[in-house]
Design a protein around this motif. Structure first.
Motif, PDB file in Angstrom:
ATOM      1  N   GLU A   1       0.788  -1.359   0.076  1.00  0.00           N
ATOM      2  CA  GLU A   1      -0.200  -0.131   0.062  1.00  0.00           C
ATOM      3  C   GLU A   1       0.991   1.166  -0.085  1.00  0.00           C
ATOM      4  O   GLU A   1       0.729   2.144  -0.507  1.00  0.00           O
ATOM      5  CB  GLU A   1      -0.996  -0.117   1.335  1.00  0.00           C
ATOM      6  CG  GLU A   1      -1.880   1.327   1.310  1.00  0.00           C
ATOM      7  CD  GLU A   1      -2.594   1.409   2.628  1.00  0.00           C
ATOM      8  OE1 GLU A   1      -1.977   1.624   3.591  1.00  0.00           O
ATOM      9  OE2 GLU A   1      -3.652   1.667   2.544  1.00  0.00           O
ATOM     10  N   TYR A   2       2.080   1.101   0.837  1.00  0.00           N
ATOM     11  CA  TYR A   2       2.735   2.244   0.664  1.00  0.00           C
ATOM     12  C   TYR A   2       4.152   1.946   1.069  1.00  0.00           C
ATOM     13  O   TYR A   2       4.396   0.641   1.692  1.00  0.00           O
ATOM     14  CB  TYR A   2       2.308   3.368   1.644  1.00  0.00           C
ATOM     15  CG  TYR A   2       2.458   3.029   3.175  1.00  0.00           C
ATOM     16  CD1 TYR A   2       3.813   3.383   3.915  1.00  0.00           C
ATOM     17  CD2 TYR A   2       1.361   2.509   3.912  1.00  0.00           C
ATOM     18  CE1 TYR A   2       3.797   3.004   5.266  1.00  0.00           C
ATOM     19  CE2 TYR A   2       1.664   2.171   5.305  1.00  0.00           C
ATOM     20  CZ  TYR A   2       2.826   2.359   5.893  1.00  0.00           C
ATOM     21  OH  TYR A   2       2.749   1.954   7.436  1.00  0.00           O
ATOM     22  N   LEU A   3       5.267   2.824   0.657  1.00  0.00           N
ATOM     23  CA  LEU A   3       6.751   2.771   1.068  1.00  0.00           C
ATOM     24  C   LEU A   3       6.906   3.963   2.004  1.00  0.00           C
ATOM     25  O   LEU A   3       6.283   5.017   1.809  1.00  0.00           O
ATOM     26  CB  LEU A   3       7.587   2.835  -0.049  1.00  0.00           C
ATOM     27  CG  LEU A   3       7.808   1.590  -0.764  1.00  0.00           C
ATOM     28  CD1 LEU A   3       6.687   1.228  -1.641  1.00  0.00           C
ATOM     29  CD2 LEU A   3       8.976   1.870  -1.828  1.00  0.00           C
ATOM     30  N   VAL A   4       7.500   3.795   3.161  1.00  0.00           N
ATOM     31  CA  VAL A   4       7.844   4.877   4.223  1.00  0.00           C
ATOM     32  C   VAL A   4       8.347   6.027   3.557  1.00  0.00           C
ATOM     33  O   VAL A   4       9.266   5.738   2.646  1.00  0.00           O
ATOM     34  CB  VAL A   4       8.570   4.153   5.469  1.00  0.00           C
ATOM     35  CG1 VAL A   4       8.797   5.285   6.337  1.00  0.00           C
ATOM     36  CG2 VAL A   4       7.649   3.210   6.015  1.00  0.00           C
ATOM     37  N   GLY A   5       7.989   7.211   3.790  1.00  0.00           N
ATOM     38  CA  GLY A   5       8.606   8.306   3.040  1.00  0.00           C
ATOM     39  C   GLY A   5       9.750   8.800   3.506  1.00  0.00           C
ATOM     40  O   GLY A   5      10.212   8.458   4.690  1.00  0.00           O
ATOM     41  N   PRO A   6      10.418   9.722   2.815  1.00  0.00           N
ATOM     42  CA  PRO A   6      11.665  10.298   3.482  1.00  0.00           C
ATOM     43  C   PRO A   6      11.646  10.883   4.473  1.00  0.00           C
ATOM     44  O   PRO A   6      12.754  11.406   5.046  1.00  0.00           O
ATOM     45  CB  PRO A   6      12.224  11.064   2.121  1.00  0.00           C
ATOM     46  CG  PRO A   6      10.924  11.684   1.494  1.00  0.00           C
ATOM     47  CD  PRO A   6       9.854  10.375   1.530  1.00  0.00           C
ATOM     48  N   ASP A   7      10.230  11.709   4.968  1.00  0.00           N
ATOM     49  CA  ASP A   7      10.639  12.460   6.242  1.00  0.00           C
ATOM     50  C   ASP A   7      10.526  11.466   7.604  1.00  0.00           C
ATOM     51  O   ASP A   7      10.671  11.970   8.706  1.00  0.00           O
ATOM     52  CB  ASP A   7       9.263  13.289   6.422  1.00  0.00           C
ATOM     53  CG  ASP A   7       9.226  14.328   5.319  1.00  0.00           C
ATOM     54  OD1 ASP A   7      10.346  14.608   4.883  1.00  0.00           O
ATOM     55  OD2 ASP A   7       8.227  14.635   4.712  1.00  0.00           O
ATOM     56  N   HIS A   8      10.419  10.145   7.322  1.00  0.00           N
ATOM     57  CA  HIS A   8      10.726   9.284   8.468  1.00  0.00           C
ATOM     58  C   HIS A   8      12.049   9.249   9.012  1.00  0.00           C
ATOM     59  O   HIS A   8      13.038   9.003   8.155  1.00  0.00           O
ATOM     60  CB  HIS A   8      10.005   7.880   8.293  1.00  0.00           C
ATOM     61  CG  HIS A   8      10.183   7.067   9.548  1.00  0.00           C
ATOM     62  ND1 HIS A   8      11.181   6.314   9.871  1.00  0.00           N
ATOM     63  CD2 HIS A   8       9.011   6.659  10.056  1.00  0.00           C
ATOM     64  CE1 HIS A   8      10.753   5.515  10.934  1.00  0.00           C
ATOM     65  NE2 HIS A   8       9.457   6.060  10.932  1.00  0.00           N
ATOM     66  N   PRO A   9      12.541   9.338  10.231  1.00  0.00           N
ATOM     67  CA  PRO A   9      13.778   9.369  10.531  1.00  0.00           C
ATOM     68  C   PRO A   9      14.627   8.053  10.258  1.00  0.00           C
ATOM     69  O   PRO A   9      15.851   8.228   9.787  1.00  0.00           O
ATOM     70  CB  PRO A   9      13.784   9.568  12.066  1.00  0.00           C
ATOM     71  CG  PRO A   9      12.340   9.025  12.402  1.00  0.00           C
ATOM     72  CD  PRO A   9      11.677   9.359  11.312  1.00  0.00           C
ATOM     73  N   TYR A  10      14.007   6.672   9.858  1.00  0.00           N
ATOM     74  CA  TYR A  10      14.906   5.868   9.656  1.00  0.00           C
ATOM     75  C   TYR A  10      14.256   4.554   8.791  1.00  0.00           C
ATOM     76  O   TYR A  10      14.938   3.482   8.426  1.00  0.00           O
ATOM     77  CB  TYR A  10      15.272   5.133  11.023  1.00  0.00           C
ATOM     78  CG  TYR A  10      14.668   4.702  12.119  1.00  0.00           C
ATOM     79  CD1 TYR A  10      13.849   3.272  12.054  1.00  0.00           C
ATOM     80  CD2 TYR A  10      13.919   5.557  12.971  1.00  0.00           C
ATOM     81  CE1 TYR A  10      13.151   3.070  12.833  1.00  0.00           C
ATOM     82  CE2 TYR A  10      13.004   5.073  13.820  1.00  0.00           C
ATOM     83  CZ  TYR A  10      12.487   3.894  13.682  1.00  0.00           C
ATOM     84  OH  TYR A  10      11.486   3.664  14.640  1.00  0.00           O
ATOM     85  N   LEU A  11      13.140   4.771   8.637  1.00  0.00           N
ATOM     86  CA  LEU A  11      12.778   3.505   7.763  1.00  0.00           C
ATOM     87  C   LEU A  11      12.084   3.992   6.279  1.00  0.00           C
ATOM     88  O   LEU A  11      11.497   3.199   5.903  1.00  0.00           O
ATOM     89  CB  LEU A  11      11.191   3.332   8.421  1.00  0.00           C
ATOM     90  CG  LEU A  11      11.020   2.339   9.677  1.00  0.00           C
ATOM     91  CD1 LEU A  11       9.737   2.183  10.257  1.00  0.00           C
ATOM     92  CD2 LEU A  11      11.826   1.127   9.605  1.00  0.00           C
TER      93      LEU A  11
END
Ligand code: GLC
Length: 784
Positions: free
Chosen positions: A671-681
């Motif tokens: 459904e999604y890939l974690v986005g660049p604003d996440h600190p580590y995922l």
């Protein structure tokens, strides 16, 4: 590829290391019974609705630990050594292991101390049960005494109540071995709070039963130590019943195996109304030939679905996805909608919006399915055009909390259905409204559009209510004033589709009225009410403040209004260029375009849930694959073949650069890939399998990248390819004929058909008019 590989024909994914970051799952089902199963046999089974009629439990809190499951434990009676063919729940550091997920079956194999075991899990196409075909082979040079213990955790009934009131609901359980059936019968004395559960669960085997257990505590021992089930430690079942306690089903079999000898048996498990039915199913599937027949039928079913549309491009991952796994995922999403996932808590039911899109996606594979789904969807309409937010196959429509965007979706699927089939009469078919009376299908779609027109706010765009496509913008319109610019854009797209339908029916006045509304909407959307300097706004909250606008500190640009402005032909010319430039500049990342930028980091109750997710997760600035598919279609409409292909590849599960980062299944879209604003995922894939991505990515690949798409007049061929693709082929059934289309791109352009040759004759334009002769027609397309 890490952790496994595809079979040479691409139809199976073979996992060679059980110790994955996440469960990699499969769906085994017919139209009513479903077993969701992971690579170690984890997961759960249900009938019709994963909340209300659950057979087995699976703890959503245990997403990563993935327990319990459908296990076969083996024990060497001479040495006392025991293990699980599933690897779980014992999880030794090393175990020879393989899991093969195919279409409609999962096979787990393990060899431990020269005993080879294999379990094939399947759900027959036409019976309410699941089968585990187990074989055990002695690969030793001496005789071995092996005991097998099957295991599953039953709950029966309403899963949500079980989650909330586990201890109380266990008091309503009753499970015991029935000597007549030679099977365990499990019952629940209630369904929810106030009804009797009308089904009984059964669990039987084709092998002679040496012992059984129904009490969970008897099987595991008090502390439920996963690697030390008490029954395995002691080497025998205790013949326990479960009355008012947690219940499991476990059967013991003892085998003496000569060197090289193999034995097989079948576990049969299901849900029935009466014992007689259990007896019938047990008798039927105790016969190994019936199991083989069931497997053959499953293979035949999927094989014929796969043959409907076949492509060949220079990219074998793209081909494998479109030819096999996208179809499989799409069919699964259509059959089960969203709730029976590994990631949700199994709330049951199906959403209206999702069902519309799923049914559009599957059209080229099964138009009859879409027609039936459209009929059901139309029964969710109220006379004023608003829609029930969804329904359960078990207990009917959900009439509270209608979503503001729902009236926008029906028209697309309906128009696409007519384009695929030419079945104009369907528009005249009468369907009842949810609040009484009936109207033609065309009247249903007009009611939807009239609802959207009437329910606009102070900025003349539709009210957002408790959600537009984005379910997580659930507070912007709580007070009845917030508006959605995206919905205005999507509305414009519906109006254009409805204009075409009115034209088909020769309803001139309606056509003109719709056209007039469309042009008014377009003007509004392109005025400062919808356009914000470099891109389209996302909307206004109840206080009239903009969101998705340059003045916002967070969530300044939302992707969907931009991509949909192209899909809906709201932005054109220079404005379209600006929109595309904004997408490239603010949204694109190395893992795909984000849903919005930058992520929300502070709770905004005037916007809602979207601001509650951690930055980069779910609707809060992840790479939301469903929206990436919209973006790919927009790219293709704008002639950006390279960009479309890049976006496709970035979320392509088989093309992930690092599975230590991505973690999810390499064979279905997330459904999604974690986005660049996440600190580590950043880049982690989540909520796989049942997502609108399946439908839209299938459409994006076949109708837009390869460009073979249905129109009222016939089949259009208008590819939008990456420049490096010089030759592709797509074979597709259309209105009773087969079109075998060869696309040549000698100059490496992204778009543009220079020549179209059908059965050796050059034709003008890019539309092939259907022959309707049931034959195969050869088409050559020269781009340039
Ligand atoms: C989920 C829902 C879908 C919604 C999307 C965005 O995928 O199933 O209906 O449009 O999230 O919120």
């Amino acid at each position: 590829m890490a952790y496994g590989h595809f079979s040479p024909d691409g139809k199976e994914y073979i996992i060679t290391d059980p110790n994955l970051h996440r469960p990699w799952i499969n769906y085994l089902y017919n139209s009513e019974y479903c077993a969701v199963i992971s690579h170690t046999g984890g997961g759960y089974s249900f009938f019709k609705d994963c909340r209300t009629t659950r057979l087995t439990t699976w703890n959503p809190e245990n997403l990563y630990t993935d327990r319990p499951g459908r296990y076969i434990f083996l024990r060497d009676s001479d040495t006392g050594r025991y293990w699980s063919l599933n690897w779980q729940p014992i999880c030794p550091e090393k175990q020879d292991f393989q899991c093969c997920h195919g279409q409609g079956y999962t096979i787990i194999e393990s060899t431990v101390v020269r005993i080879k075991g294999k379990i094939t899990y399947l759900v027959p196409q036409d019976e309410l049960c699941e089968l585990w075909q187990v074989s055990i082979k002695n690969e030793d040079t001496k005789e071995r005494n092996i005991s097998a213990f099957s295991y599953v955790n039953q709950i029966l009934g309403d899963f949500q109540l079980e989650l909330l009131f586990k201890n109380i609901f266990a008091l309503y359980n009753e499970a015991d071995f029935d000597p007549d059936l030679e099977a365990i019968i499990a019952q629940k004395h209630t369904w929810g709070w106030d009804r009797a559960f009308p089904y009984i669960g059964f669990f039987g085997s084709s092998a002679p039963v040496k012992g059984y257990d129904c009490r969970k505590e008897a099987f595991w021992g008090r502390y439920e130590i996963a690697h030390r089930p008490e029954v395995l430690v002691k080497g025998r079942c205790t013949n326990s019943k479960a009355y008012g306690e947690n219940m499991v089903s476990s059967l013991e079999h003892n085998f003496k195996l000569k060197p090289g000898e193999e034995t097989s048996f079948i576990i049969i498990m299901g849900l029935v109304k009466e014992k007689r039915e259990a007896a019938r199913l047990l008798k039927k599937y105790r016969d190994m030939n019936e199991v083989k027949r069931a497997l053959k039928k499953i293979n035949h079913f999927w094989q014929s679905l796969m043959e409907k549309v076949v492509i060949e491009t220079p990219d074998s991952d793209f081909d494998r996805m479109v030819n096999i796994w996208s179809k499989y995922q799409l069919y699964t999403a259509n059959t089960w909608s969203r709730s029976p996932s590994y990631y949700h808590e199994g709330t049951g039911g199906r959403g209206y919006r999702d069902s519309c899109q799923d049914a559009e996606g599957i059209l080229s594979l099964d138009a009859a399915y879409t027609r039936n789904r459209l009929r059901t969807l139309a029964t969710m309409h109220f006379k004023d055009g608003h829609c029930a937010s969804g329904w359960s196959d078990d207990y009917g429509p959900f009439t509270d909390s209608p979503r503001a965007d729902h009236p926008v979706w029906f028209t697309y699927t309906l128009a696409s259905y007519i384009k695929e089939t030419g079945d104009i009469d369907f528009l005249r078919e009468k369907i009842r409204w949810l609040d009484g009376g009936e109207g033609t299908i065309f009247e249903h779609t007009l009611a939807n559009l009239s609802y959207l027109w009437k329910n606009r706010g102070r900025h003349k765009v539709p009210l957002i209510g408790i959600a537009d496509w984005n379910d997580a913008i659930d507070m912007a319109g709580r007070k009845g004033k917030g508006e959605s610019v995206w919905l205005g854009i999507a509305f414009h797209r519906s109006l254009l589709y409805a204009v075409q339908l009115a034209h088909l029916l020769n309803k001139k006045e309606v056509e003109e009225e719709l056209l007039d509304k469309a042009s008014q909407m377009k003007e509004i959307l392109n005025s400062p009410l919808g356009w914000d300097k470099g891109w389209y706004l996302a909307g206004y909250n109840d206080e009239g403040e903009k969101f998705g606008a340059s003045e916002c500190r967070e969530g300044r640009i939302h992707l969907n209004p931009q991509t949909w402005s192209i899909l809906a032909r709201v932005s054109e010319g220079e404005r379209e260029k600006k929109v595309l430039a904004a997408i490239d500049k603010y949204c694109d990342t190395r893992h795909g375009p984000v849903l919005l930028h930058p992520a929300y980091t502070t709770l905004d109750l005037g916007l809602g849930r979207i601001t509650k997710f951690a930055a980069g997760i779910k609707e809060n600035a992840s790479i939301f694959c469903h929206a990436v598919a919209f973006k790919i279609v927009a790219d293709c409409m704008a002639g950006r073949g390279d960009k479309a292909y890049q976006s496709y590849s970035k979320i392509h599960p088989m093309k992930q650069p690092d599975y230590e980062v991505y973690k999810a299944e390499p064979y279905v879209f997330a459904e999604y890939l974690v986005g660049p604003d996440h600190p580590y995922l950043f880049g982690e894939g989540a909520f796989t399998w049942i997502t609108g991505t399946a439908a839209w990515m299938y459409l994006a690949a076949t109708e837009w990248i390869l460009g073979v798409r249905r129109e009222f007049e016939g089949l259009r061929v208008d590819p939008c390819l990456p420049r490096a693709w010089h030759r592709c082929r797509i074979k597709r059934a259309f209105r009773g004929d087969i079109y075998d289309i060869l696309i040549k791109n000698p100059k490496g352009v992204e778009k543009g058909v220079r020549k179209l040759i059908v059965d050796g004759k050059k034709i003008e334009g890019s539309i092939i008019r259907p022959f309707g002769d049931g034959k195969t027609h050869n088409v050559q397309v020269i781009m340039g």
